[in-house]
Motif scaffolding. Structure first.
Motif, mmCIF file in Angstrom:
data_model
loop_
_atom_site.group_PDB
_atom_site.id
_atom_site.type_symbol
_atom_site.label_atom_id
_atom_site.label_comp_id
_atom_site.label_asym_id
_atom_site.label_seq_id
_atom_site.Cartn_x
_atom_site.Cartn_y
_atom_site.Cartn_z
ATOM 1 N N SER A 223 53.512 36.951 34.922
ATOM 2 C CA SER A 223 53.308 38.366 34.619
ATOM 3 C C SER A 223 54.354 39.229 35.313
ATOM 4 O O SER A 223 54.875 38.875 36.364
ATOM 5 C CB SER A 223 51.897 38.795 35.011
ATOM 6 O OG SER A 223 51.568 38.274 36.277
ATOM 7 N N SER B 192 56.902 43.499 45.961
ATOM 8 C CA SER B 192 56.518 44.910 45.945
ATOM 9 C C SER B 192 57.088 45.549 47.219
ATOM 10 O O SER B 192 56.461 45.549 48.276
ATOM 11 C CB SER B 192 54.995 44.983 45.896
ATOM 12 O OG SER B 192 54.613 46.171 45.300
ATOM 13 N N HIS C 118 55.204 42.552 37.259
ATOM 14 C CA HIS C 118 54.405 43.390 38.143
ATOM 15 C C HIS C 118 54.872 44.830 38.189
ATOM 16 O O HIS C 118 56.019 45.121 37.866
ATOM 17 C CB HIS C 118 54.340 42.730 39.524
ATOM 18 C CG HIS C 118 53.360 41.596 39.455
ATOM 19 N ND1 HIS C 118 52.102 41.694 39.949
ATOM 20 C CD2 HIS C 118 53.448 40.413 38.821
ATOM 21 C CE1 HIS C 118 51.453 40.582 39.633
ATOM 22 N NE2 HIS C 118 52.253 39.784 38.956
ATOM 23 N N THR D 65 53.029 39.621 49.674
ATOM 24 C CA THR D 65 52.720 41.048 49.553
ATOM 25 C C THR D 65 52.514 41.595 50.964
ATOM 26 O O THR D 65 52.342 40.814 51.917
ATOM 27 C CB THR D 65 51.413 41.270 48.765
ATOM 28 O OG1 THR D 65 50.330 40.657 49.506
ATOM 29 C CG2 THR D 65 51.484 40.660 47.367
ATOM 30 N N GLU E 205 49.549 35.531 41.218
ATOM 31 C CA GLU E 205 50.018 36.158 39.973
ATOM 32 C C GLU E 205 51.519 36.425 39.978
ATOM 33 O O GLU E 205 52.169 36.322 38.961
ATOM 34 C CB GLU E 205 49.272 37.466 39.709
ATOM 35 C CG GLU E 205 47.889 37.247 39.127
ATOM 36 C CD GLU E 205 46.800 37.609 40.105
ATOM 37 O OE1 GLU E 205 46.945 38.629 40.795
ATOM 38 O OE2 GLU E 205 45.806 36.866 40.194
ATOM 39 N N SER E 206 52.071 36.801 41.117
ATOM 40 C CA SER E 206 53.509 37.127 41.162
ATOM 41 C C SER E 206 54.313 36.026 41.836
ATOM 42 O O SER E 206 55.534 36.042 41.792
ATOM 43 C CB SER E 206 53.727 38.431 41.916
ATOM 44 O OG SER E 206 53.371 38.269 43.278
ATOM 45 N N SER F 35 50.906 35.829 46.380
ATOM 46 C CA SER F 35 49.978 36.211 45.323
ATOM 47 C C SER F 35 50.115 35.183 44.209
ATOM 48 O O SER F 35 51.236 34.905 43.773
ATOM 49 C CB SER F 35 50.331 37.600 44.797
ATOM 50 O OG SER F 35 49.945 37.693 43.435
#
Ligand SMILES: *Cc1c(COP(=O)(O)O)cnc(C)c1O
Length: 394
Positions: free
Chosen positions: A294, A139, A296, A113, A108-109, A106
């Protein structure tokens, strides 16, 4: 003021007498291979991480290698791992004759995932190695469920993430096995190489202890082919002292991250950027922004790195030069996604498109975040970034 990307000297100087004492204890014991010191460190790590067993090994790389060997991974097997990570994760898979299968991350992370892993399962898949990159957990609830659904092993690469939690649980205990590194720049850094494998499975722990001794049990009777994967008692002694300060180091890293988030947000955007239709993993280039890392849902990161993204052709390299010119340490972790590495030409499965890994490899830049960074140093980093933004994005 010059700000290094990383400097362990102050951290180590503060513990000088305790560390010297611990090292002398080992010197005087005359025992330089395994023994009490390593056992005590393993017990303290298992308690800290919240797992039943911890096995000290020679490096984070050997932790991953031994974990794969304990699961009998070899030729014909496929192991799914991220395309965007440090080399070790996939290198260990290939060294055992198995095939690393690269999944996208991802943007963003920076982590894989369940959705990015899912398309890569085949009947040959034997294990998945999610990496908790830069100190933030993947996650894990969905990834654990996915591995159970497919009945494949789960090895967490927690080299950068000791102490990080997902939904309140520490990394290293979600999978069958967890791999940690004590390389000096990691959050718990030794005076050289060192690593650890964690597990809640007693049989796997026993197998790991045998594997790190050339598969030997009892002495000079080799049940299988292992390696010399032992953690030195001298390293264990140093690490036991530093483990006592790990929570303090982590708090300091969090303070630094909060400072950056607070003071960089007006020259940056942290909101999830818009998507290109049909390319759900890639991000529209926003020429006018620095994108902050960011946090999560469910994650408490330990900030091994504070990694920003600078979209826009050539912008990341411009910023890197600008920071370097002003004496601010920074580094690109990592410039080439693994599926594009020369050494994996032919060794891995043919490249499905991994657009997000390729994109972040072009956009990432890590800033100084080490625990002993002073307020003045942090402010300098922010000031230089503001100068850059004023020039580059106005
Ligand atoms: C550092 C690291 C490793 C390897 O650890 P070493 O102790 O250097 O062998 C593996 N995976 C990741 C993600 C790392 O950052």
């Amino acid at each position: 003021m010059a700000v290094p990307l990383f400097d362990a000297r102050q951290q180590n100087a503060l513990l000088r007498s305790e560390i010297s004492e611990a090292m002398s204890r080992v010197v005087e014991s005359g025992r330089f291979i395994l023994g009490e010191e390593v056992e005590a460190f393993e017990k303290e790590c298992a308690d800290y991480i919240g797992v039943k067993h911890a096995v000290g090994v020679s490096s984070g790389t050997d932790a991953i290698l031994a974990a794969l060997m304990a699961l009998d991974i070899g030729p014909g097997d496929e192991v799914i791992c991220p395309a965007f990570t440090f080399f070790s994760t996939a290198g260990c898979v290939a060294r055992l004759g198995a095939t690393p299968v690269f999944a996208d991350v991802s943007p963003e992370s920076f982590n894989v995932t369940a959705a990015s892993l899912r398309p890569h399962f085949t009947e040959r898949t034997k294990a998945v190695i999610p990496v908790h990159l830069f100190g933030q957990a993947c996650s894990m609830r969905e990834i654990v469920a996915l591995c159970r659904e497919h009945e494949v092993a789960l090895i967490e690469d927690a080299a950068q993430a000791i102490g990080a939690t997902f939904e309140g649980q520490q990394v290293g205990g979600f999978g069958d096995l967890g791999a940690f590194s004590f390389f000096p720049t990691k959050n718990l850094g030794g005076f050289g190489d060192g690593g650890l494998v964690t597990t809640n499975d007693g049989d796997l722990a026993a197998r790991l202890r045998r594997l790190r001794l050339h598969g030997m049990e009892p002495k000079y009777y080799h049940q299988e082919i292992g390696g010399n994967f032992r953690l030195d008692p001298l390293q264990a002694a140093v690490l036991r002292v530093k483990l006592g300060s790990l929570d303090d180091y982590t708090e300091r890293r969090k303070t630094n991250a909060n400072f950056y988030h607070k003071n960089l947000s007006h020259s940056a955007t942290s909101r999830p950027p818009s998507r290109i239709q049909g390319h759900e993993n890639s991000i529209v280039r926003e020429e006018d922004a620095i994108i902050l890392p960011s946090v999560h849902p469910g994650c408490t990161p330990v900030w091994n790195q504070f990694t920003i993204r600078i979209p826009g052709k050539g912008k990341r390299d411009q910023l890197r030069e600008f920071l370097t010119g002003r004496g601010i340490g920074c580094e690109v972790y990592y410039p080439v996604p693994l599926h594009q590495q020369e050494c994996f030409r032919g060794a891995s499965l043919p490249g499905v498109s991994l657009p997000a890994s390729e994109q972040v490899a072009r956009e990432v830049l890590s800033l100084p975040i080490f625990p002993e960074l002073t307020e003045e140093m942090r402010s300098d980093v922010v000031a230089v970034l503001h100068d850059f933004s004023a020039g580059a994005f106005s």
